[in-house]
Design a protein around this motif. Sequence first.
Motif, mmCIF file in Angstrom:
data_model
loop_
_atom_site.group_PDB
_atom_site.id
_atom_site.type_symbol
_atom_site.label_atom_id
_atom_site.label_comp_id
_atom_site.label_asym_id
_atom_site.label_seq_id
_atom_site.Cartn_x
_atom_site.Cartn_y
_atom_site.Cartn_z
ATOM 1 N N ASP A 73 14.037 -15.813 -2.069
ATOM 2 C CA ASP A 73 12.828 -15.098 -1.666
ATOM 3 C C ASP A 73 11.590 -15.600 -2.416
ATOM 4 O O ASP A 73 10.755 -14.830 -2.884
ATOM 5 N N ASP A 88 10.210 -10.958 -11.876
ATOM 6 C CA ASP A 88 9.730 -11.410 -10.561
ATOM 7 C C ASP A 88 10.517 -10.754 -9.423
ATOM 8 O O ASP A 88 9.943 -10.349 -8.412
ATOM 9 N N ALA A 90 12.274 -7.893 -9.605
ATOM 10 C CA ALA A 90 11.991 -6.450 -9.625
ATOM 11 C C ALA A 90 10.646 -6.164 -8.961
ATOM 12 O O ALA A 90 10.510 -5.177 -8.236
ATOM 13 N N ALA A 91 9.656 -7.032 -9.181
ATOM 14 C CA ALA A 91 8.338 -6.858 -8.563
ATOM 15 C C ALA A 91 8.426 -6.944 -7.039
ATOM 16 O O ALA A 91 7.605 -6.350 -6.339
ATOM 17 N N LYS A 92 9.428 -7.652 -6.546
ATOM 18 C CA LYS A 92 9.628 -7.752 -5.094
ATOM 19 C C LYS A 92 10.496 -6.608 -4.566
ATOM 20 O O LYS A 92 10.812 -6.565 -3.384
ATOM 21 N N GLY A 93 10.923 -5.708 -5.465
ATOM 22 C CA GLY A 93 11.679 -4.532 -5.051
ATOM 23 C C GLY A 93 13.187 -4.665 -5.116
ATOM 24 O O GLY A 93 13.901 -3.775 -4.644
ATOM 25 N N TYR A 94 13.698 -5.720 -5.701
ATOM 26 C CA TYR A 94 15.151 -5.894 -5.782
ATOM 27 C C TYR A 94 15.704 -5.112 -6.966
ATOM 28 O O TYR A 94 15.261 -5.288 -8.095
ATOM 29 N N ARG A 95 16.675 -4.257 -6.681
ATOM 30 C CA ARG A 95 17.306 -3.453 -7.730
ATOM 31 C C ARG A 95 18.347 -4.288 -8.445
ATOM 32 O O ARG A 95 19.008 -5.128 -7.843
ATOM 33 N N TYR A 96 18.503 -4.013 -9.730
ATOM 34 C CA TYR A 96 19.430 -4.794 -10.541
ATOM 35 C C TYR A 96 20.032 -3.929 -11.632
ATOM 36 O O TYR A 96 19.574 -2.812 -11.884
ATOM 37 N N GLU A 106 21.331 -6.095 -6.203
ATOM 38 C CA GLU A 106 21.930 -5.390 -5.076
ATOM 39 C C GLU A 106 22.104 -6.220 -3.806
ATOM 40 O O GLU A 106 23.093 -6.025 -3.110
#
Length: 165
Positions: A73, A88, A90-96, A106
């Motif tokens: 992405d 980077d 997390a800023a795009k909304g990916y949970r970890y 995720e």
Amino acid sequence: MEILPGEGVAMAKVGEARDVVESRLGPPLHPGRASRAVYATSPLLVLTYTDDELVELVEIKYSGDGAEEVFFDGVQLTFRFMDDVVADLAAKGYRYEPVDIGYRFEPGFAIFSMGSRWAGDLDPDASEDDPRQVCEGVSVATYDYLADPTEEEIEAYIRDQEAKK
């Protein structure tokens, strides 16, 4: 090389037969038909196969030093500081969540560091004791597959290994 979370990469996907993968990639770099095979791609591709010769896990290693790296992405995943990669994504909304040697995301991938690279590889001003980790690889599989094993899974694995002796 772009990853496909939960699936792998364009050259090799979870669930594909070894013969199909090797028709695209050629034989692995090492002889034999072991469950883990390393392929001469750039970056280096490491596949783990099930007993049925199906891809179970796709791992891509860093190239380093200006060679091709791993992306998702629009974010470069490998050969960067781990904290920067996590920020980077997390800023795009990916949970970890953290796992033993990195972070599991995720969509179905994990980033990791084995500690073979150090901060000075990326930052010439880094001190000898700079704690920043360098992301050295990406594992791609289903989200659940990438979770740390439970105590029950570890015990079952040990029993299975003992039964094979």
